[in-house]
Design an enzyme around this catalytic site. Structure first.
Site, PDB file in Angstrom:
ATOM      1  N   LYS A  40     -13.379   1.571  -3.596  1.00 59.63           N
ATOM      2  CA  LYS A  40     -14.437   1.915  -2.639  1.00 59.63           C
ATOM      3  C   LYS A  40     -15.566   2.646  -3.365  1.00 59.63           C
ATOM      4  O   LYS A  40     -16.738   2.394  -3.132  1.00 59.63           O
ATOM      5  CB  LYS A  40     -13.875   2.832  -1.548  1.00 59.63           C
ATOM      6  CG  LYS A  40     -13.069   2.121  -0.490  1.00 59.63           C
ATOM      7  CD  LYS A  40     -12.743   3.102   0.624  1.00 59.63           C
ATOM      8  CE  LYS A  40     -11.704   2.553   1.577  1.00 59.63           C
ATOM      9  NZ  LYS A  40     -11.131   3.562   2.434  1.00 59.63           N
ATOM     10  N   HIS A  90       7.169 -27.288   1.598  1.00 61.61           N
ATOM     11  CA  HIS A  90       6.329 -28.368   1.078  1.00 61.61           C
ATOM     12  C   HIS A  90       5.169 -27.812   0.271  1.00 61.61           C
ATOM     13  O   HIS A  90       4.159 -28.482   0.082  1.00 61.61           O
ATOM     14  CB  HIS A  90       5.846 -29.238   2.244  1.00 61.61           C
ATOM     15  CG  HIS A  90       7.002 -29.781   3.031  1.00 61.61           C
ATOM     16  ND1 HIS A  90       7.658 -30.932   2.694  1.00 61.61           N
ATOM     17  CD2 HIS A  90       7.662 -29.265   4.096  1.00 61.61           C
ATOM     18  CE1 HIS A  90       8.659 -31.131   3.537  1.00 61.61           C
ATOM     19  NE2 HIS A  90       8.684 -30.135   4.397  1.00 61.61           N
ATOM     20  N   GLU A  97       0.845  -1.202   0.000  1.00 59.98           N
ATOM     21  CA  GLU A  97       0.000   0.000   0.000  1.00 59.98           C
ATOM     22  C   GLU A  97       0.880   1.252   0.000  1.00 59.98           C
ATOM     23  O   GLU A  97       0.457   2.308  -0.465  1.00 59.98           O
ATOM     24  CB  GLU A  97      -0.947  -0.003   1.213  1.00 59.98           C
ATOM     25  CG  GLU A  97      -2.172   0.857   1.007  1.00 59.98           C
ATOM     26  CD  GLU A  97      -3.275   0.614   2.035  1.00 59.98           C
ATOM     27  OE1 GLU A  97      -4.304   0.009   1.677  1.00 59.98           O
ATOM     28  OE2 GLU A  97      -3.119   1.031   3.191  1.00 59.98           O
TER      29      GLU A  97
HETATM   30  O1  LIG Z   1      -8.775   2.665   9.638  1.00 63.06           O
HETATM   31  P1  LIG Z   1      -9.723   2.867   8.513  1.00 63.06           P
HETATM   32  O2  LIG Z   1      -9.960   4.311   8.228  1.00 63.06           O
HETATM   33  O3  LIG Z   1     -11.017   2.140   8.769  1.00 63.06           O
HETATM   34  O4  LIG Z   1      -9.080   2.289   7.210  1.00 63.06           O
HETATM   35  C1  LIG Z   1      -8.770   0.942   7.095  1.00 63.06           C
HETATM   36  C2  LIG Z   1      -7.808   0.715   5.972  1.00 63.06           C
HETATM   37  O5  LIG Z   1      -8.367   1.188   4.764  1.00 63.06           O
HETATM   38  C3  LIG Z   1      -7.354   1.837   4.003  1.00 63.06           C
HETATM   39  O6  LIG Z   1      -7.590   3.188   4.089  1.00 63.06           O
HETATM   40  C4  LIG Z   1      -7.419   1.448   2.573  1.00 63.06           C
HETATM   41  O7  LIG Z   1      -7.315   0.074   2.436  1.00 63.06           O
HETATM   42  C5  LIG Z   1      -6.060   1.462   4.683  1.00 63.06           C
HETATM   43  O8  LIG Z   1      -5.050   2.329   4.414  1.00 63.06           O
HETATM   44  C6  LIG Z   1      -6.500   1.435   6.096  1.00 63.06           C
HETATM   45  O9  LIG Z   1      -5.574   0.786   6.899  1.00 63.06           O
END
Ligand SMILES: O=P(O)(O)OC[C@H]1O[C@](O)(CO)[C@@H](O)[C@@H]1O
Length: 621
Positions: free
Chosen positions: A534, A429, A400
């Site tokens: 998202k 394995h 990330e």
């Molecule tokens: O802590 P939040 O805001 O719920 O985000 C959870 C996760 O989602 C992200 O923003 C995107 O995957 C991550 O960087 C983060 O750790």
């Protein structure tokens, strides 16, 4: 009539595609003018091997017997050269009992020299970051996870006090929970016995890794995780808690306070509490940014406690904030020791001499092994069951952070460094066959733990050999076997898996990622790509609502009007989304959503669909 029971059509077989050629890689190399084309790693490694080969060819002139003898001699020479390289480059942190061996990565002195200006720039960037520079320019944020283990480094006293006060508060809260001073309102146990952590990504992976690595066999509170919006997974966790739900402390973790998966987990858990006649608020704890949706919910509903997640701490570097420290403390893990390990490692990583800086050494190896463009994957293999989740934790931390479309100057670079792994010797394995003999698209990081068992518990399962000796032998054997076939590896060794060494490992990799990001000129601290997924997920759910409204309207007619997919798409004003509409309908049908379909699910064009019941109220809303 038949209800569709899923997506019945087989998806088209993806043709095997050749890996994309890497225009960006060559671009980057061109940009890096100080890096002549002759820098290429294979050439250099061949160089190292060739010196041995030359010795072989000059000496292999005798009979077969002599030849064997000479070969042996040459091999010794080879091993002596390797040993020299091992000793020359071995990094040792005495206080932490941590070693870093980079001898099986083939970088040359010239490469190190050429990288030197970039490293000095990276060290300067890190110094500025620690002083409070806006190191995450896209989001206009400071990046302060290093202050968590040394609050004195924070750029002002307000932030320092925030860190110190939060630590004190969470330690006190944890002591009170463990001692039973803070107790659940209606549990026969009379104290909290379980933690249910609800969070995802950086709000789950650190706590999961640390729990697996460090929780004692009989912790004061046992921990479970809901880290997804999979209803069956959530049901499983709640079912496993059973009657202990009444003595479960639910910790909801979300920096943004609005992540849908976490919100859904919370709603599901709250429903389970209601059904069990329990008061959720008296057992709920929120860890989130001040004034986030989650924070406001927890405040208004009067949850048991709230702890802050700071704006300047990213999810993937939050293990040493309340996110990781509260669950760890509640499990009886010495969090001050974790912080101490992190602090010692941070100090070591501040030296501007590359060979004495463990994080820089890692970044150097990553750059060398992957040509600075992620051309090779990083396979992480801890030879210790309790470190099983380290590779998964690192996967987010590295990918990330490094996986970015644009560099800091706005050039499209599509950077990345793929991380995967599980544990040794188990993986020997599974996929190490391919690593040794197959496609050469990776380098390995071995994580070695020198101590096999607590003192006084070991025994010899055959003369002179313990179970742990086998694990040791497997690691060393794999390292050698890979090297002999030209596969590079790094080895990180720690004495034992302790809060201190785990804190140090986390700090080591956090820093290595930051330095590597500077070397390749990207922002390690944002994640714009995640937003695309998202947003698209939100659009799918919005479309589903439109589909339901259209179907409802048709199903409220007399007689009911079954619709083809084309008609649904048309009435939703979403003809371009017909495939998604088919999938939405198939998914709803598979989940008993009062949706009836006529026709064959194998041929979507033949399907006609309507709702089993008309919701008159919904027609007018
Ligand atoms: O802590 P939040 O805001 O719920 O985000 C959870 C996760 O989602 C992200 O923003 C995107 O995957 C991550 O960087 C983060 O750790």
């Amino acid at each position: 009539m038949a209800s569709i029971s899923g997506i019945c059509s087989s998806s088209p077989t993806l043709k095997h595609q050749k890996p994309l050629l890497r225009p960006t890689a060559s671009l980057l190399r061109k940009d890096f003018v100080s890096f002549p084309a002759t820098r290429s790693k294979p050439a250099v490694r061949t160089c190292f091997a060739q010196s041995v080969v030359r010795e072989i060819s000059s000496e292999l002139t005798e009979t077969d017997g002599a030849l064997t003898k000479e070969k042996k001699k040459v091999l010794e020479k080879d091993s002596q050269a390797l040993w020299r390289r091992y000793v020359d480059w071995l990094y040792q942190h005495k206080d932490l009992g941590l070693y870093l061996d980079v001898s099986r990565v083939g970088f040359t002195d010239e490469f190190v020299e050429e990288m030197e200006p970039r490293f000095q720039a990276a060290f300067k960037a890190m110094e500025d970051l620690e002083k409070g520079a806006i190191a995450n320019p896209d989001e206009g944020r400071m990046v302060g996870h290093y202050w968590l283990r040394n609050p004195k480094l924070a750029p002002n006293s307000f932030l320092r006090l925030q860190i110190e006060n939060t630590l004190e508060a969470l330690l006190k809260f944890s002591d009170d929970v463990v001692s039973g001073k803070i107790k659940p309102p209606s549990s026969p146990a009379g104290r909290f016995t379980q933690i249910l952590s609800v969070g995802i990504g950086g709000s789950a992976l650190g706590p999961q890794f640390v729990a697996e690595a460090l929780a004692p066999d009989v912790p004061p509170l046992k921990i479970r995780f809901i880290d997804n919006t999979d209803p069956a997974g959530i049901d499983h966790q709640i079912a496993q808690l059973g009657p202990e739900l009444s003595s479960t402390l639910v910790i909801v973790i979300s920096k943004s306070g609005g992540t849908p998966e976490t919100r859904n987990g919370l709603l599901e858990v709250q429903k389970a509490f209601r059904e069990a006649g329990l008061n959720f608020a008296k057992q709920g704890v929120a860890i989130t940014q001040e004034n986030s949706l989650l924070d406001n919910t927890a405040r208004i509903e009067g949850w048991l406690a709230r702890f802050p997640m700071f704006d300047w701490v990213g999810g993937r570097t939050s293990e040493m904030s309340a996110v990781g420290l509260l669950p760890a403390a509640l499990q009886g893990i010495d969090i001050r020791e974790m912080l101490a390990g992190g602090l010692l490692m941070d100090e070591a990583n501040r030296t501007t001499v590359v060979r004495n800086n463990p994080a820089a050494l890692l970044a150097l190896c990553w750059y060398w092994a992957s040509d600075g463009v992620g051309s090779k994957d990083m396979v992480v293999l801890p030879y210790k069951d309790s470190l099983l989740l380290f590779s998964r934790y690192l996967q987010q931390l590295v990918m990330e952070s490094i996986g970015k479309e644009f560099d800091l100057d706005g050039n499209r670079v599509n950077q990345g460094l793929t991380v995967y792994g599980n544990k040794g010797s188990t993986d020997q394995h599974a996929y190490i066959q391919q690593l040794r003999d197959g496609v050469h698209n990776f380098f390995v990081t071995f994580i070695e733990v020198l101590r096999d068992r607590p003192p006084g518990h070991d025994w010899e399962l055959e003369p002179g050999v313990t179970c742990g000796d086998y694990l040791f032998g497997m690691l060393q054997g794999t390292r050698s076997a890979l090297y002999s076939n030209d596969r590079e590896s790094i080895t990180v060794s720690v004495q034992d898996v302790t809060p201190r060494s785990v804190g140090a490992l986390i700090a080591l990799y956090e820093r290595a990622v930051g330095i590597y990001a500077s070397l390749v000129n990207i922002n390690a601290y944002h994640q714009p790509g995640v937003e695309a997924g998202k947003k698209a997920a939100g659009e799918v759910l919005a479309l589903q609502k439109r589909v339901l409204a259209v179907l409802n309207e048709a199903s409220c007619k007399e007689p009911v009007e079954p619709l083809t997919l084309e008609e649904v798409a048309d009435r939703c004003h979403a003809t371009e989304d017909i495939e998604m509409i088919y999938k939405i309908i198939a998914h709803m049908a598979a989940n008993d959503r009062a949706l009836i379909a006529e026709g064959s699910c194998g041929s979507p064009r033949s399907i006609k669909v309507f709702l089993g019941e008309c919701n008159v109220d919904a027609l007018y809303t």
